[in-house]
Design a protein around this motif. Structure first.
Motif, PDB file in Angstrom:
ATOM      1  N   ALA A  66       0.850  -1.195   0.000  1.00  0.00           N
ATOM      2  CA  ALA A  66       0.000   0.000   0.000  1.00  0.00           C
ATOM      3  C   ALA A  66       0.892   1.254   0.000  1.00  0.00           C
ATOM      4  O   ALA A  66       2.035   1.203   0.436  1.00  0.00           O
ATOM      5  CB  ALA A  66      -0.921  -0.008   1.212  1.00  0.00           C
ATOM      6  N   PRO A 129      -3.519  -2.375 -10.445  1.00  0.00           N
ATOM      7  CA  PRO A 129      -4.163  -2.092  -9.158  1.00  0.00           C
ATOM      8  C   PRO A 129      -3.343  -1.120  -8.309  1.00  0.00           C
ATOM      9  O   PRO A 129      -2.134  -1.008  -8.480  1.00  0.00           O
ATOM     10  CB  PRO A 129      -4.195  -3.470  -8.490  1.00  0.00           C
ATOM     11  CG  PRO A 129      -2.992  -4.177  -9.047  1.00  0.00           C
ATOM     12  CD  PRO A 129      -2.842  -3.681 -10.453  1.00  0.00           C
ATOM     13  N   ARG A 130      -4.027  -0.421  -7.397  1.00  0.00           N
ATOM     14  CA  ARG A 130      -3.373   0.437  -6.415  1.00  0.00           C
ATOM     15  C   ARG A 130      -4.107   0.323  -5.091  1.00  0.00           C
ATOM     16  O   ARG A 130      -5.335   0.230  -5.078  1.00  0.00           O
ATOM     17  CB  ARG A 130      -3.445   1.914  -6.825  1.00  0.00           C
ATOM     18  CG  ARG A 130      -2.611   2.313  -8.017  1.00  0.00           C
ATOM     19  CD  ARG A 130      -1.121   2.313  -7.740  1.00  0.00           C
ATOM     20  NE  ARG A 130      -0.398   2.855  -8.883  1.00  0.00           N
ATOM     21  CZ  ARG A 130      -0.103   2.190  -9.995  1.00  0.00           C
ATOM     22  NH1 ARG A 130      -0.476   0.923 -10.126  1.00  0.00           N
ATOM     23  NH2 ARG A 130       0.523   2.768 -10.990  1.00  0.00           N
ATOM     24  N   THR A 131      -3.333   0.385  -4.006  1.00  0.00           N
ATOM     25  CA  THR A 131      -3.942   0.546  -2.688  1.00  0.00           C
ATOM     26  C   THR A 131      -3.292   1.758  -2.040  1.00  0.00           C
ATOM     27  O   THR A 131      -2.062   1.848  -1.956  1.00  0.00           O
ATOM     28  CB  THR A 131      -3.749  -0.708  -1.803  1.00  0.00           C
ATOM     29  OG1 THR A 131      -4.431  -1.805  -2.419  1.00  0.00           O
ATOM     30  CG2 THR A 131      -4.323  -0.496  -0.408  1.00  0.00           C
ATOM     31  N   SER A 162      -8.543   0.221  -1.876  1.00  0.00           N
ATOM     32  CA  SER A 162      -7.944  -0.489  -3.006  1.00  0.00           C
ATOM     33  C   SER A 162      -8.774  -0.304  -4.272  1.00  0.00           C
ATOM     34  O   SER A 162     -10.003  -0.191  -4.218  1.00  0.00           O
ATOM     35  CB  SER A 162      -7.805  -1.978  -2.681  1.00  0.00           C
ATOM     36  OG  SER A 162      -9.075  -2.558  -2.454  1.00  0.00           O
ATOM     37  N   ASP A 164      -9.083  -2.039  -8.127  1.00  0.00           N
ATOM     38  CA  ASP A 164      -8.707  -3.159  -8.979  1.00  0.00           C
ATOM     39  C   ASP A 164      -9.597  -3.212 -10.209  1.00  0.00           C
ATOM     40  O   ASP A 164     -10.698  -2.665 -10.229  1.00  0.00           O
ATOM     41  CB  ASP A 164      -8.842  -4.472  -8.194  1.00  0.00           C
ATOM     42  CG  ASP A 164      -7.652  -4.699  -7.273  1.00  0.00           C
ATOM     43  OD1 ASP A 164      -6.655  -5.265  -7.737  1.00  0.00           O
ATOM     44  OD2 ASP A 164      -7.717  -4.272  -6.096  1.00  0.00           O
ATOM     45  N   SER A 173      -6.367  -7.935  -3.314  1.00  0.00           N
ATOM     46  CA  SER A 173      -6.065  -6.744  -2.505  1.00  0.00           C
ATOM     47  C   SER A 173      -6.608  -6.922  -1.087  1.00  0.00           C
ATOM     48  O   SER A 173      -5.966  -6.538  -0.107  1.00  0.00           O
ATOM     49  CB  SER A 173      -6.685  -5.487  -3.136  1.00  0.00           C
ATOM     50  OG  SER A 173      -6.098  -5.250  -4.389  1.00  0.00           O
ATOM     51  N   TYR A 287     -14.898  -5.402   1.140  1.00  0.00           N
ATOM     52  CA  TYR A 287     -14.875  -5.352  -0.325  1.00  0.00           C
ATOM     53  C   TYR A 287     -16.271  -4.912  -0.735  1.00  0.00           C
ATOM     54  O   TYR A 287     -17.256  -5.491  -0.296  1.00  0.00           O
ATOM     55  CB  TYR A 287     -14.552  -6.739  -0.903  1.00  0.00           C
ATOM     56  CG  TYR A 287     -14.972  -6.874  -2.346  1.00  0.00           C
ATOM     57  CD1 TYR A 287     -14.342  -6.115  -3.341  1.00  0.00           C
ATOM     58  CD2 TYR A 287     -16.017  -7.716  -2.717  1.00  0.00           C
ATOM     59  CE1 TYR A 287     -14.744  -6.209  -4.662  1.00  0.00           C
ATOM     60  CE2 TYR A 287     -16.421  -7.812  -4.037  1.00  0.00           C
ATOM     61  CZ  TYR A 287     -15.792  -7.054  -5.003  1.00  0.00           C
ATOM     62  OH  TYR A 287     -16.205  -7.121  -6.302  1.00  0.00           O
TER      63      TYR A 287
END
Ligand code: ATP
Ligand code: MG
Length: 438
Positions: A66, A129-131, A162, A164, A173, A287
Motif C-alpha cells: 500500500a 491495481p493500487r492501494t 484499493s 482493482d 487486494s 470489499y
C-alpha cells in the motif's frame, strides 16, 4: 529523558468516570486527558506510544504494497452527494458551514475523497491495481462516547482503499490487507481474530472485523478454541495470489463470529471447543465492488479499449483504540505492562537517592551511556522517596527498570527488573548496560 523535566502527570487514584481498566490506567499514567466528551489530548507519554503504534501500522501497510498519502480532515458535502451518502450517513457526521454558508464536514471516513482523487488521475488499466492509505484523525459524533479512547468522537484511524480491475483482483487486494492486519497486531503482542462481519454504512458483501478478546470489549463473540494460541507473524509474498488465498483460507477455517453473524450449525459441529467471550474491534475490512466508483464516475480504459469501472475495498484500523486494547491485554494491579514494540521508553532508571553523590553519579553515567547507545530511556532523577518512584515506574509500565541505590553500589551492583515477569537480578552496572544494549 529526565523525569524532572518531563510532563507525566500521574494520578494515585482512579478517576471516578473511568469504567474500564485501560481508561483508568491511561488517565492515571498521564497518557491522555479529556478536553470534551470523547475528545482527548495526547500527553507526551501517550503520544510516544501512539506514534509507535502508528509506525507499526505504517510499516505493515508498506510491506503489503500500500502507498501512503494524507487526506484532509475537512471534506466537502458535495463529494458525499456524489456517492449519495450525505443524507444517509446520519447524526454521526459532524456537519459544518463555512463563512460562505457552504456545507463541509469533519470526515468520519474517506471513501468519497479517495475515489474523487483517484478518478481525477487514473486513466487506464496500467494505473491499477493500487492501494492507497492514510493515517488521519476522524470524527464521529458517537451517541455514547465511552471507555476513553476505545470509543472516542475524535480518533486516529488508518484507512486504506484499493482499486482493482475486477472482483478477482479486488479479492487479492483484500487478502493482502487481511494478512497485513494479522501481522500488524501480532507485532503489538495482540492476537486479533478475524470474524465475518456486517458491512454497515460502508456497504458491500465481503467483510471481516478483527477482534481482540477482552472481557470489557463491546462485542459479544463466539470462536473455536484453536484461536487461543498466540499470534505469529506470517512471512509471505504479498504478490503470490494463490499463496495468499491459502493463508487467508487457513485462518478463516476455524470458526469465529460476532453476535450478528452466529451460525448455529457451525457451532453445533464445534461442540465443546466453542468459546464465548467479549472483544474489542481493532480493525474492519470491506470489499464493496463498484459502490463508490460507479456513482462517482470513476472509470478507466481496459486493455481492449473498453471502459472498466474499478472494484474497490476499504480497510480501517483503529490506531488510537489499539492503545486501549493493548492495555486491556497487558497490565496488572500495579499498572501498564507495555510490549517492547510500543513502549514509550524501553528502560526506566530509578535513582533511589538523588541526594547521594555516588548514586547520582552512577545513575547519570548509565543514563548517558544508554542514550549514547540509542536506547530509549526515562531517568527518574527526582528527589523523591524510593517507594513513590517504584509505584510510578510500575504504573507507566516500561519493559525494564534499573534500580540504583547506595547499598548495591557499595557491592558494585544495580538491580535490573523485568516489568512483565517481575524477575529481578543484581548485576554489575556494565553488565546491566550490556544487556540493555544487546
Ligand atoms: P464500531 O463498530 O466499533 O463503531 P465501525 O464498524 O464503526 O466500528 P469502521 O468504520 O470500520 O468502524 O472503522 C475502522 C476502525 O476504526 C474500527 O475497526 C475501530 O477500530 C476504529 N473506530 C471506529 N469508531 C471508533 C471510535 N468511535 N473511537 C475509536 N476508534 C474507532
Ligand atoms: Mg461505528
Amino acid at each position: 529523558m529526565r523525569l524532572s523535566r518531563h510532563f507525566i502527570p500521574v494520578m494515585k487514584e482512579s478517576p471516578a468516570d473511568a469504567q474500564i481498566v485501560s481508561h483508568k490506567l491511561m488517565l492515571r499514567a498521564g497518557l491522555i486527558r479529556q478536553t470534551a466528551a470523547g475528545i482527548y489530548a495526547w500527553l507526551p507519554l501517550g503520544y510516544r506510544v501512539l506514534r509507535k503504534i502508528e509506525q507499526i501500522v505504517r510499516e505493515e501497510q508498506d510491506r503489503a504494497g500500500a502507498v501512503e498519502l494524507l487526506m484532509p480532515t475537512i471534506q466537502s458535502a458535495d463529494l458525499w452527494r456524489q456517492s449519495g451518502r450525505y443524507d444517509d450517513y446520519g447524526a454521526e457526521m459532524l456537519r459544518i458551514k463555512d463563512r460562505h454558508e457552504r456545507e463541509i464536514l469533519f470526515g468520519p471516513t474517506a471513501e468519497e475523497v479517495i475515489t474523487a482523487i483517484f478518478r481525477d488521475s487514473a486513466k487506464s488499466y496500467r494505473d491499477l491495481p493500487r492501494t492507497l492509505y492514510n493515517i488521519q484523525w476522524k470524527f464521529r459524533d458517537e451517541v455514547r462516547p465511552r471507555f476513553g479512547v476505545m470509543r472516542g468522537r475524535e480518533f486516529l484511524m488508518k484507512d486504506a482503499y484499493s482499486f482493482d480491475m475486477d472482483e478477482a483482483g479486488a479479492r487479492h487486494s483484500y487478502n493482502r490487507m487481511f494478512v497485513a492486519y494479522l501481522n500488524t497486531y501480532a507485532r503489538m503482542g495482540l492476537r486479533a481474530i478475524p470474524m465475518q462481519a456486517d458491512t454497515g454504512p460502508i456497504g458491500g458483501d465481503l467483510s471481516h472485523e478483527f477482534i481482540v478478546l477482552a472481557p470489557t470489549g463491546e462485542s459479544e463473540v463466539f470462536y473455536h478454541s484453536n484461536w487461543e494460541k498466540p499470534a505469529e507473524l506470517s512471512a509471505v509474498d504479498f504478490d503470490d495470489v494463490d499463496g495468499l488465498q491459502k493463508i487467508v483460507s487457513g485462518y478463516t477455517a476455524d470458526y469465529a463470529a460476532t453476535d450478528e453473524k452466529r451460525d448455529e450449525a457451525a457451532e453445533a459441529a464445534i461442540g465443546a471447543d466453542l468459546r464465548q467471550s467479549r472483544g474489542v474491534e481493532v480493525g474492519h475490512i470491506f470489499y464493496f465492488g463498484t459502490k463508490y466508483s460507479a456513482p462517482m464516475g470513476l472509470k478507466v480504459q481496459g486493455p481492449d479499449g473498453g471502459e472498466v469501472i474499478p472494484h474497490m475495498g476499504s480497510y480501517g484500523i483503529g490506531v488510537s483504540r489499539l492503545m486501549g486494547a493493548i492495555i486491556e491485554a497487558s497490565h496488572d494491579d500495579n499498572g501498564i505492562i507495555w510490549p517492547e514494540a510500543v513502549a514509550p521508553y524501553k528502560v526506566g532508571i530509578i535513582n533511589m537517592r538523588a541526594d547521594d553523590a555516588k548514586c547520582t553519579a552512577a545513575a547519570d553515567d548509565l543514563y548517558a551511556k544508554l542514550n549514547a547507545a540509542g536506547v530509549e530511556v526515562l531517568y527518574d532523577d527526582r528527589d523523591e522517596r524510593g517507594g513513590a518512584k517504584f509505584a510510578t515506574m510500575d504504573l507507566i509500565g516500561l519493559p525494564w527498570q534499573v534500580v540504583i541505590g547506595p547499598k548495591g553500589l557499595e557491592r558494585g551492583v544495580v538491580e535490573l527488573k523485568n516489568r512483565k515477569s517481575g524477575e529481578k537480578v543484581e548485576l554489575a552496572i556494565e553488565d546491566a548496560l550490556a544487556r540493555l544494549t544487546a
